[in-house]
Design an enzyme around this catalytic site. Structure first.
Site, PDB file in Angstrom:
ATOM      1  CG  ASP A   1       7.969 -56.531 -29.567  1.00  0.00           C
ATOM      2  OD1 ASP A   1       8.127 -55.412 -30.091  1.00  0.00           O
ATOM      3  OD2 ASP A   1       8.788 -57.018 -28.769  1.00  0.00           O
TER       4      ASP A   1
ATOM      5  CG  HIS B   1       9.287 -51.028 -35.911  1.00  0.00           C
ATOM      6  ND1 HIS B   1      10.569 -50.572 -36.122  1.00  0.00           N
ATOM      7  CD2 HIS B   1       9.072 -50.938 -34.581  1.00  0.00           C
ATOM      8  CE1 HIS B   1      11.115 -50.228 -34.966  1.00  0.00           C
ATOM      9  NE2 HIS B   1      10.224 -50.431 -34.008  1.00  0.00           N
TER      10      HIS B   1
ATOM     11  CG  HIS C   1       5.667 -50.957 -31.342  1.00  0.00           C
ATOM     12  ND1 HIS C   1       6.385 -51.866 -30.592  1.00  0.00           N
ATOM     13  CD2 HIS C   1       6.570 -50.082 -31.835  1.00  0.00           C
ATOM     14  CE1 HIS C   1       7.673 -51.539 -30.620  1.00  0.00           C
ATOM     15  NE2 HIS C   1       7.818 -50.456 -31.363  1.00  0.00           N
TER      16      HIS C   1
ATOM     17  CG  ASN D   1       9.201 -45.749 -30.170  1.00  0.00           C
ATOM     18  OD1 ASN D   1       8.424 -44.934 -29.686  1.00  0.00           O
ATOM     19  ND2 ASN D   1       9.289 -46.990 -29.732  1.00  0.00           N
TER      20      ASN D   1
ATOM     21  N   GLY E   1      12.987 -43.858 -28.407  1.00  0.00           N
ATOM     22  CA  GLY E   1      12.924 -45.267 -28.036  1.00  0.00           C
ATOM     23  C   GLY E   1      13.136 -46.227 -29.186  1.00  0.00           C
ATOM     24  CD  GLN E   2      13.745 -46.059 -35.366  1.00  0.00           C
ATOM     25  OE1 GLN E   2      13.768 -44.826 -35.419  1.00  0.00           O
ATOM     26  NE2 GLN E   2      13.673 -46.822 -36.437  1.00  0.00           N
ATOM     27  CB  SER E   3      15.800 -50.566 -29.973  1.00  0.00           C
ATOM     28  OG  SER E   3      14.666 -51.385 -30.178  1.00  0.00           O
TER      29      SER E   3
HETATM   30  P1  AMP Z   1      11.522 -50.015 -31.160  1.00  0.00           P
HETATM   31  O1  AMP Z   1      12.177 -50.003 -29.805  1.00  0.00           O
HETATM   32  O2  AMP Z   1      10.350 -49.090 -31.295  1.00  0.00           O
HETATM   33  O3  AMP Z   1      12.557 -49.841 -32.254  1.00  0.00           O
HETATM   34  O4  AMP Z   1      10.897 -51.455 -31.310  1.00  0.00           O
HETATM   35  C1  AMP Z   1      11.659 -52.564 -31.635  1.00  0.00           C
HETATM   36  C2  AMP Z   1      10.938 -53.774 -31.125  1.00  0.00           C
HETATM   37  O5  AMP Z   1      11.456 -54.916 -31.790  1.00  0.00           O
HETATM   38  C3  AMP Z   1      11.101 -54.032 -29.628  1.00  0.00           C
HETATM   39  O6  AMP Z   1       9.826 -53.971 -28.988  1.00  0.00           O
HETATM   40  C4  AMP Z   1      11.728 -55.435 -29.565  1.00  0.00           C
HETATM   41  O7  AMP Z   1      11.203 -56.211 -28.513  1.00  0.00           O
HETATM   42  C5  AMP Z   1      11.352 -55.999 -30.923  1.00  0.00           C
HETATM   43  N1  AMP Z   1      12.234 -57.025 -31.463  1.00  0.00           N
HETATM   44  C6  AMP Z   1      13.578 -57.017 -31.514  1.00  0.00           C
HETATM   45  N2  AMP Z   1      14.039 -58.134 -32.125  1.00  0.00           N
HETATM   46  C7  AMP Z   1      12.943 -58.854 -32.469  1.00  0.00           C
HETATM   47  C8  AMP Z   1      12.744 -60.100 -33.134  1.00  0.00           C
HETATM   48  N3  AMP Z   1      13.766 -60.851 -33.568  1.00  0.00           N
HETATM   49  N4  AMP Z   1      11.465 -60.535 -33.317  1.00  0.00           N
HETATM   50  C9  AMP Z   1      10.428 -59.803 -32.879  1.00  0.00           C
HETATM   51  N5  AMP Z   1      10.554 -58.620 -32.259  1.00  0.00           N
HETATM   52  C10 AMP Z   1      11.789 -58.145 -32.050  1.00  0.00           C
END
Ligand code: AMP
Length: 117
Positions: free
Chosen positions: A33, A102, A104, A89, A95-97
């Site tokens: 991450d 995926h 974690h 998430n 909290g999914q962004s």
């Molecule tokens: P979520 O918030 O559960 O959707 O997790 C998305 C995760 O992706 C976050 O913890 C970010 O820090 C991570 N993330 C976003 N862009 C990248 C990237 N280019 N390489 C690795 N991790 C990333």
């Protein structure tokens, strides 16, 4: 929400954005991450286009689902993680962004309460 192939993990899968590949097989790719929340913080993503956990379980084949979760275990083993937490998430309120499914893998220290609150 339908799958948007412009999401950052789709770009990583296509090689358009770099990522340090820690593990890869037919079903999954793992990389660190970019903003780690623990000493060990690795993301595992399926190769297929699924926007979240719900879509993955609803639409992926049994082979993809089994292969993916076995890959998560392989990554944890490869990391040497004896104690770890898996998080996924589903949806923005959770909290999914990034809208590519995926998991974690978090570890490397004694983790706090489930929600850290
Ligand atoms: P979520 O918030 O559960 O959707 O997790 C998305 C995760 O992706 C976050 O913890 C970010 O820090 C991570 N993330 C976003 N862009 C990248 C990237 N280019 N390489 C690795 N991790 C990333």
């Amino acid at each position: 929400m339908s799958y948007d192939s412009n999401n950052v993990f789709a770009k990583i899968l296509r090689g358009e954005i770099p990522a340090r590949k820690l593990y890869e097989d037919a079903f999954a790719l793992a990389f660190p991450d970019v903003a780690p929340s623990a000493p060990t913080h690795v993301l595992v993503i399926p190769k297929g286009a699924y926007e979240n956990y719900d879509a993955f379980v609803a639409r992926a084949s049994d082979a993809e689902i089994t292969g993916f979760f076995k890959a998560v275990r392989s990554v944890a083993q490869q990391l040497g993680a004896q104690h770890y937490r898996l998080i996924t998430n589903k949806g923005e309120d959770a909290g999914q962004s990034v809208h590519h499914f995926h998991v974690h893998i978090l570890g490397g220290k004694t983790l706090g309460t489930l929600l850290g609150e």
